[in-house]
Write a protein that holds these residues in place. Structure first.
Motif, PDB file in Angstrom:
ATOM      1  N   ALA A 239       0.834  -1.208   0.000  1.00 35.90           N
ATOM      2  CA  ALA A 239       0.000   0.000   0.000  1.00 35.90           C
ATOM      3  C   ALA A 239       0.867   1.256   0.000  1.00 35.90           C
ATOM      4  O   ALA A 239       0.584   2.220  -0.722  1.00 35.90           O
ATOM      5  N   LEU A 240       1.926   1.243   0.794  1.00 39.95           N
ATOM      6  CA  LEU A 240       2.822   2.394   0.842  1.00 39.95           C
ATOM      7  C   LEU A 240       3.570   2.545  -0.482  1.00 39.95           C
ATOM      8  O   LEU A 240       3.721   3.656  -0.998  1.00 39.95           O
ATOM      9  N   ASN A 241       4.009   1.436  -1.050  1.00 45.70           N
ATOM     10  CA  ASN A 241       4.677   1.446  -2.342  1.00 45.70           C
ATOM     11  C   ASN A 241       3.761   2.030  -3.414  1.00 45.70           C
ATOM     12  O   ASN A 241       4.167   2.883  -4.201  1.00 45.70           O
ATOM     13  N   PHE A 242       2.501   1.595  -3.445  1.00 45.25           N
ATOM     14  CA  PHE A 242       1.543   2.092  -4.424  1.00 45.25           C
ATOM     15  C   PHE A 242       1.367   3.602  -4.267  1.00 45.25           C
ATOM     16  O   PHE A 242       1.311   4.340  -5.257  1.00 45.25           O
ATOM     17  N   THR A 243       1.305   4.056  -3.023  1.00 44.41           N
ATOM     18  CA  THR A 243       1.104   5.481  -2.765  1.00 44.41           C
ATOM     19  C   THR A 243       2.259   6.304  -3.311  1.00 44.41           C
ATOM     20  O   THR A 243       2.044   7.313  -3.980  1.00 44.41           O
TER      21      THR A 243
ATOM     22  N   GLU B 127      -9.560   9.110  -3.226  1.00 43.49           N
ATOM     23  CA  GLU B 127      -9.635  10.537  -3.571  1.00 43.49           C
ATOM     24  C   GLU B 127      -8.785  10.828  -4.800  1.00 43.49           C
ATOM     25  O   GLU B 127      -9.197  11.554  -5.702  1.00 43.49           O
ATOM     26  N   TRP B 128      -7.599  10.259  -4.855  1.00 46.44           N
ATOM     27  CA  TRP B 128      -6.723  10.450  -6.011  1.00 46.44           C
ATOM     28  C   TRP B 128      -7.399   9.921  -7.274  1.00 46.44           C
ATOM     29  O   TRP B 128      -7.383  10.575  -8.314  1.00 46.44           O
ATOM     30  N   ALA B 129      -8.003   8.731  -7.188  1.00 45.97           N
ATOM     31  CA  ALA B 129      -8.680   8.143  -8.350  1.00 45.97           C
ATOM     32  C   ALA B 129      -9.800   9.053  -8.839  1.00 45.97           C
ATOM     33  O   ALA B 129      -9.980   9.228 -10.060  1.00 45.97           O
ATOM     34  N   ARG B 130     -10.548   9.648  -7.913  1.00 46.06           N
ATOM     35  CA  ARG B 130     -11.607  10.601  -8.308  1.00 46.06           C
ATOM     36  C   ARG B 130     -11.008  11.776  -9.062  1.00 46.06           C
ATOM     37  O   ARG B 130     -11.545  12.210 -10.076  1.00 46.06           O
TER      38      ARG B 130
END
Length: 184
Positions: A26-30, A134-137
């Motif tokens: 999850a942190l890597n994806f962020t 939120e980023w995806a939105r």
């Protein structure tokens, strides 16, 4: 001490390891996608960045996140506490006070430590998920189509979405020249 108590503790240790791997992803994806620093990131570029970052330590991912976003102090403390305990768990569990797989008290200490680490890492993951939502939105990515997944995403968004932008404030690129005040 009973053998089944020890087996139960070993099970919790295994679950903790799996949760830590999920936390790291999850942190890597962020850092790879949400705060990539790239103007636009297609799948091919994402795979290149992901591969390049695959050898980085979790501490480096947290440093990257802190460079790219201004974190709320309470969230930053939680994140750093999880990192510290995760590193102790992964790299030197015998140094954790009370860690002993051969006594009842030691098993109780291990169970409490692991369950606390899982819970705190899970809170961080849910907050990252709210940030991802939120980023995806913002970039126009459609929400999940699976109803069960969407229900979970909605519950996380309801829990953290209202203040997620207060937790993660994207840092603007550094200004060039001038006498900018860095104390703000």
């Amino acid at each position: 001490m009973h053998e089944q108590d020890q087996e139960h503790t070993f099970s919790i240790i295994g679950q903790t390891l799996l949760h830590m791997q999920s936390f790291e992803r999850a942190l890597n994806f962020t850092t790879t996608l949400v705060f990539s620093g790239e103007e636009s990131l297609d799948l091919k570029m994402y795979e290149r960045v992901k591969e390049r970052q695959s050898k980085l330590t979790l501490g480096k991912f947290i440093s990257m996140l802190r460079e790219r976003a201004s974190l709320h102090p309470e969230f930053e403390k939680l994140l750093l506490d999880v990192l510290k305990d995760r590193n102790a768990f992964i790299h030197n569990c015998d140094a954790i006070p009370g860690w002993d797989i051969y006594t009842d008290a030691g098993l109780a200490t291990i169970n409490a430590f692991c369950l606390s680490l899982i819970k705190r890492a899970f809170v961080v993951q849910e907050m990252l998920m709210a940030l991802h939502t939120e980023w995806a939105r913002q970039v126009g990515i459609s929400p999940p189509t699976d109803a069960e997944v969407q229900t979970y995403v909605d519950s996380v968004d309801k829990k953290y979405g209202g203040y997620i932008l207060d937790v993660f404030n994207h840092r603007p690129p550094p200004a060039s020249g001038g006498d900018a005040d860095d104390t703000a």
